[in-house]
Design an enzyme around this catalytic site. Sequence first.
Site, PDB file in Angstrom:
ATOM      1  N   LYS A  69       0.843  -1.200   0.000  1.00  0.00           N
ATOM      2  CA  LYS A  69       0.000   0.000   0.000  1.00  0.00           C
ATOM      3  C   LYS A  69       0.878   1.249   0.000  1.00  0.00           C
ATOM      4  O   LYS A  69       1.494   1.607   0.993  1.00  0.00           O
ATOM      5  CB  LYS A  69      -0.932   0.052   1.224  1.00  0.00           C
ATOM      6  CG  LYS A  69      -2.016   1.121   1.019  1.00  0.00           C
ATOM      7  CD  LYS A  69      -2.506   1.770   2.276  1.00  0.00           C
ATOM      8  CE  LYS A  69      -1.648   2.853   2.824  1.00  0.00           C
ATOM      9  NZ  LYS A  69      -1.538   4.099   2.038  1.00  0.00           N
ATOM     10  N   GLY A  92       7.149   5.960   7.783  1.00  0.00           N
ATOM     11  CA  GLY A  92       6.273   7.127   7.824  1.00  0.00           C
ATOM     12  C   GLY A  92       6.442   7.857   9.144  1.00  0.00           C
ATOM     13  O   GLY A  92       7.508   7.800   9.757  1.00  0.00           O
ATOM     14  N   SER A  93       5.376   8.501   9.579  1.00  0.00           N
ATOM     15  CA  SER A  93       5.502   9.349  10.766  1.00  0.00           C
ATOM     16  C   SER A  93       5.544   8.520  12.046  1.00  0.00           C
ATOM     17  O   SER A  93       5.056   7.387  12.102  1.00  0.00           O
ATOM     18  CB  SER A  93       4.333  10.324  10.835  1.00  0.00           C
ATOM     19  OG  SER A  93       3.158   9.634  11.215  1.00  0.00           O
ATOM     20  N   GLY A 143       3.287   5.291  13.166  1.00  0.00           N
ATOM     21  CA  GLY A 143       4.059   4.092  13.480  1.00  0.00           C
ATOM     22  C   GLY A 143       3.689   3.524  14.844  1.00  0.00           C
ATOM     23  O   GLY A 143       3.505   2.318  15.014  1.00  0.00           O
ATOM     24  N   GLU A 175      10.119   2.484  10.380  1.00  0.00           N
ATOM     25  CA  GLU A 175      11.116   3.534  10.152  1.00  0.00           C
ATOM     26  C   GLU A 175      10.364   4.850  10.224  1.00  0.00           C
ATOM     27  O   GLU A 175       9.475   5.102   9.412  1.00  0.00           O
ATOM     28  CB  GLU A 175      11.783   3.373   8.783  1.00  0.00           C
ATOM     29  CG  GLU A 175      12.808   2.256   8.728  1.00  0.00           C
ATOM     30  CD  GLU A 175      13.922   2.392   9.753  1.00  0.00           C
ATOM     31  OE1 GLU A 175      14.212   3.525  10.191  1.00  0.00           O
ATOM     32  OE2 GLU A 175      14.492   1.364  10.129  1.00  0.00           O
ATOM     33  N   CYS A 234      13.728  11.457   5.938  1.00  0.00           N
ATOM     34  CA  CYS A 234      13.872  11.191   7.375  1.00  0.00           C
ATOM     35  C   CYS A 234      15.331  11.241   7.777  1.00  0.00           C
ATOM     36  O   CYS A 234      15.644  11.325   8.949  1.00  0.00           O
ATOM     37  CB  CYS A 234      13.225   9.871   7.754  1.00  0.00           C
ATOM     38  SG  CYS A 234      13.879   8.492   6.856  1.00  0.00           S
ATOM     39  N   GLN A 268       1.734  19.553   3.791  1.00  0.00           N
ATOM     40  CA  GLN A 268       3.138  19.594   4.190  1.00  0.00           C
ATOM     41  C   GLN A 268       3.645  21.037   4.163  1.00  0.00           C
ATOM     42  O   GLN A 268       4.388  21.461   5.047  1.00  0.00           O
ATOM     43  CB  GLN A 268       3.976  18.694   3.275  1.00  0.00           C
ATOM     44  CG  GLN A 268       5.439  18.641   3.643  1.00  0.00           C
ATOM     45  CD  GLN A 268       5.697  18.097   5.047  1.00  0.00           C
ATOM     46  OE1 GLN A 268       5.171  17.062   5.413  1.00  0.00           O
ATOM     47  NE2 GLN A 268       6.488  18.811   5.846  1.00  0.00           N
ATOM     48  N   GLU A 270      10.349  16.826  14.253  1.00  0.00           N
ATOM     49  CA  GLU A 270      10.639  16.625  12.832  1.00  0.00           C
ATOM     50  C   GLU A 270       9.716  17.521  11.993  1.00  0.00           C
ATOM     51  O   GLU A 270       8.502  17.515  12.173  1.00  0.00           O
ATOM     52  CB  GLU A 270      10.436  15.167  12.427  1.00  0.00           C
ATOM     53  CG  GLU A 270      10.820  14.952  10.971  1.00  0.00           C
ATOM     54  CD  GLU A 270      10.773  13.503  10.536  1.00  0.00           C
ATOM     55  OE1 GLU A 270       9.725  12.867  10.716  1.00  0.00           O
ATOM     56  OE2 GLU A 270      11.786  13.018   9.998  1.00  0.00           O
TER      57      GLU A 270
HETATM   58  C1  UN1 Z   1      18.144   8.473   1.951  1.00  0.00           C
HETATM   59  O1  UN1 Z   1      18.522   9.287   2.778  1.00  0.00           O
HETATM   60  O2  UN1 Z   1      18.655   8.417   0.837  1.00  0.00           O
HETATM   61  O3  UN1 Z   1      12.032   8.185   4.444  1.00  0.00           O
HETATM   62  C2  UN1 Z   1      17.091   7.491   2.241  1.00  0.00           C
HETATM   63  C3  UN1 Z   1      13.234   8.434   4.381  1.00  0.00           C
HETATM   64  C4  UN1 Z   1      14.191   7.299   4.597  1.00  0.00           C
HETATM   65  C5  UN1 Z   1      15.030   7.024   3.409  1.00  0.00           C
HETATM   66  C6  UN1 Z   1      16.154   7.960   3.275  1.00  0.00           C
HETATM   67  N1  UN1 Z   1      13.487   6.109   4.972  1.00  0.00           N
HETATM   68  O4  UN1 Z   1      13.622   9.539   4.139  1.00  0.00           O
END
Ligand code: UN1
Length: 483
Positions: free
Chosen positions: A172, A225-226, A230, A250, A284, A331, A385
Amino acid sequence: MKPHANYIGGAWVPGPDAAENINPSDTRDVVGLYARASLEQAHDAVAAAAAAQPRWAASLPQQRADALDFIGREIEQRGPELADLLAREEGKPLAEARGEVQRAAHIFRFFAGEALRAGGELLPSTRAGLAVEITREPVGVVSLITPWNFPIAIPAWKIAPALAHGNAVVFKPAELVPGCAWALAEIISRAGLPAGAFNLVMGSGRALGPALIDDAQVAAVSFTGSEATGRQLAARAVARPGAMARVQLEMGGKNPLVVLDDADLDVAVACALNGAFFSTGQRCTASSRLVVTAGIHDRFVDALVARLQGLVLGDARKPGTTVGPVVDATQLQQDLKYIALARSEGAELAFGGQHHAELEGQPGHYLMPALFIHSTNTMRFNREEIFGPVAGVIRVADADEALAVANDTAYGLSAGVCTTSLKTAAHFKRQLQAGMVMVNAPTAGVDPHVPFGGRKASSHGPREQGRYAAEFYTVVKTAYVAA
Ligand code: UN1
């Protein structure tokens, strides 16, 4: 316009409704219509995956390798077309989009090899006449929920290991970027997988979560995601009756880039520019906190502002553009809110921060990267963030204070240090509390075959990518054999 359909059980299935995919560089431009799956269809996808998974798991490793290799090669061959789509739907400048598509191709080809490399371990037993055999088996059905900021690379780095290790996939993608997801699904649909081994359902996580997370047939969920989403997802995955789902999360980052007095100024400025502002800061891994020691602070700020003045904000697909638009209006509002907050907290805007509702006659979500100076690590804009092109310079006295400030954060994804001293680099490499440490390199930008993930509130569960991906996409079996 005919909507692009979901892919369920080996068939293209239209949804009950569809959503427009809008180009953030020109909001008049509709990239396409994409179906939104119903909850029932998402359950169908899970059921189809569950039915197909044993067959896929029993396929020969070479068959899985060939399928993944096919996908990787086609992505590579269609690089320019896919990069254009990515730039158009997400707003990433074309050069960066090309890099991302190439990365996705490399990921599939790496995992083609992984399908053949899966092995086990033999251990001696402490008891006579016994042997211990350790093997890895697929987890089963995995739900893969991906964000909008890497519309093809993040799907690739979840789908490729999932399939390589014999799992069936329900994918998804983020609602803002169904275009690359659909194109990828279409390629996968021709890779020779059994019907149902790979499924695409488009729509919101809120609407489809009850199937993707709560359905008892889902064995594992990988999410990027956020942090807020998460946390909710993980709580749900263990709260459901029966077997709990394995989760890999992540989430956010508030990554520091430490610049020390002895840094090579050009290197430090290049790292900051790339890490904080490329991809419109929507990573991220972005370096949103620039922690700079007093002896180099003013030179660093002057040189960084000079480089920022050379940035070209514009349509992501226009040659020469170095900073594309923000992904969407929501955003953008978040970015502007944090720019206002930084000001009200007493930080000084050294560059940028202007919002342009249109550029060269094109309505889009344009925001000039914003650099704040005289900021402190206690300011909220340096703690939360933002996920946009906003960075704060934090001046510190020395390397010790820099390290303390760098680690004083809820997150721990990536951290960078710019120094010419091997000794200092080694010290920071050991002491930075982050999943990834970059020495004289940007905090963002990672290799396809190397473990990726963070500590603290950034991540939960095993690492992604490379051979470490097996930790999540396989389950260990221990067998005792008496002979
Ligand atoms: C990167 O820095 O090239 O959502 C990858 C993100 C990370 C991936 C970053 N999971 O920004």
